[in-house]
Design a protein around this motif. Sequence first.
Motif, PDB file in Angstrom:
ATOM      1  N   GLY A 216       0.697  -1.342   0.054  1.00 38.53           N
ATOM      2  CA  GLY A 216       0.313  -0.187  -0.117  1.00 38.53           C
ATOM      3  C   GLY A 216       0.831   1.271   0.193  1.00 38.53           C
TER       4      GLY A 216
ATOM      5  N   LYS B 142      -4.092   6.722   2.601  1.00 36.60           N
ATOM      6  CA  LYS B 142      -5.041   6.531   1.583  1.00 36.60           C
ATOM      7  C   LYS B 142      -5.028   7.046   0.805  1.00 36.60           C
ATOM      8  CE  LYS B 142      -8.526   5.090   5.785  1.00 36.60           C
ATOM      9  NZ  LYS B 142      -9.812   5.433   5.433  1.00 36.60           N
ATOM     10  N   LYS B 143      -5.367   6.282  -0.294  1.00 37.71           N
ATOM     11  CA  LYS B 143      -5.287   7.348  -1.723  1.00 37.71           C
ATOM     12  C   LYS B 143      -6.337   8.322  -1.682  1.00 37.71           C
ATOM     13  CE  LYS B 143      -3.013   3.810  -4.762  1.00 37.71           C
ATOM     14  NZ  LYS B 143      -3.100   2.643  -5.932  1.00 37.71           N
TER      15      LYS B 143
END
Length: 686
Positions: free
Chosen positions: A201, A603-604
């Motif tokens: 991630g 987080k994207k």
Amino acid sequence: MLKMPKYLILAEKPSAAKNFAKALGGSAGHFADFDYRIMNLRGHLMTFREPEEMVPETLAKKYKSWKLADMPWQLNDLNWQRTYIRTRTKGTTNKQLLDQIKAELKQGYDGIIIATDTDPSGEGDLLAFEAIDAMKWQGAVLRANFMDETPQSIQQAMRQLVPIADKWQYGPYLKGESRSRWDFASMQLTRIATTLVKGAGYAVVAREGRLKSVIIWKIYEQWQKINAYVPVPYYEVKFKDPAGHVFARKVDPKAEQIAWRHAQRSEGEADVATYHESAVANEKHTTKRQAPPKLIDLAGLAALLAPQGLSAKQVLSTYQKLYEAQYVSYPRTEDRNVTPEQFNELLPAVDQIADLVQVDRQLLSHRQPRKTHVKPQGSHGANRPGTKVPVSLDQLEKYGPGARQIYTTLAKNYLAMLAEDYVYDHVTADLLDYPDFKTAFNVPIALNYKAIFNVETDDTESQSATLGPTAQPELAEGKNPKPQTPTTKWIMAFLEKNNVGTGATRVSTLSDMSQGTKGMLNESRGKLTPTQTGNISAIMVENTWIASPKITKRLFEMMDEVEQFKMPMAQLLDSVTQVIAHDMPQMEANVANLTQRLGPPPKKRKVKAKPKAEQVTGIFKGQEVHFAKTWGNHTFTETEIADLLAGKTITFETTTKQKKPFTAKGQLGKRTFRGNEYTGFKLLKA
């Protein structure tokens, strides 16, 4: 009458070509027993093709892959072909530059003289042969080995040309080529690490390499020690005399516990009460001498200047420009001494240099070569001032940030060699009633070289040689030492101690790691802190071979052995596969530590899709077309749409991106975006 041979002299870059022209009497002409023409490269013009382009088509998919299952590569599959490096600057491309040189060679030359840097890594020879091979030159090749770009050095090199019958039997080229192939093949480690961290991630390219991985892991590890540090106070008895000299017991650094160090102040105070005032005994005075320090290399120079705010990149860049102007010696040397010839060459200029950097000439009384600093063995010689001395330090500032500091530090370090030894009184003593309590300190007698160049602090130095006559007990408080903050000086000392890299490669690698928004390190006045990218790269190389100083040192040794024909290149390259086979499973284990140590990946951010412009459909030149109804902030009217489809030119008022009004004039036509052709409004040139 015998025909003079005609050679094309290939310099490494434009500035070098100018220095060669100055030394030989022009960019073309006659020197010694040959005619010549000077042309230049621009450093490396060629690079290896992408791995998938260097293997049979059936293997291309595997070598383009970043999947762990497709590594390690079989290096025998690669044909090691090169292509032109794409240039980002305007002007002649690398292909055009080589085409110009190739066209000149067709005018009739008997050979090419390689006049690129005589580089200890073989880099200069490698980039020259890259160009020679790209031009498909089949004629004679000769090497001009010069120590620097002064006229004397260039002229001497041109009188001692070395023929190279076969590049594969020429050590410096083999070393440069083998290092280049090793580094290229090691890109697998970056692919492996990046694939793993992105799978976890973290949207980061984890750059791993021979020197980068050693540096980033050592710095990361040190910060881990600092973050885990908990101060633990202790209390012990010491004695102090009226002059402030401290008498203490010797500590065994390997001892886990020291009986006479107490964890509680009350215990220490109770211990002090058991001691009384004691006379000083066994006082001894010994006159000692200390020779000037070694000549510094580029890494040492960068370390000294980092606290002044100069980055590794600035030192590297400015030093290179000073070298090209012939004010300092060759930067990428491995030497830490000078030869007798180099010593004698610079000797007539030392008074002028001393005046420039404000050093008292009278201190320079040791003008005979020191065996510790002047040795017959050597190549470029240690980093030092050039025989060309600037009129003033202000004259140097145009060469870049820190030019004044670079020259002054380099000059003082060299001049210190010409001063007498530092002389001091080494004083020792103990206590009559408690002989385990001892003191030792140094009292300067004559500073000599230290009056010129003294960068090391001496905690044992005292201005008073008077001892006692007695000393009183007192309670001294201490604590376990905090790990040292990683600095440029600290990491350079670590790399030198472990014999990893050269002074120049250490500086250039540190510079590269500290550049850009995706850099691995933040460098601030010499303090080195890993970025998020750096932390990820470090965690991924924990317990790997690529981050091991011993392995990296051995790789440098193996490259030397290839140059000396003690090891075939294939054996060196096989070590890449061994490193990857060892490190890939270790990296697979390491990736599990990322979240634990760095927290969850960010987080994207969802990027809102840009609303698609409303389209117009119509017949244009007999074919159905679709085009955007808006152009910039202008929406076409029905009349304008009809005119555009009819092939007419329309005019309307609008604004630029900077909100400045202007009149747009254009018509419908074919346009291209990222290789795709479409129909749209085309602005006509005024």
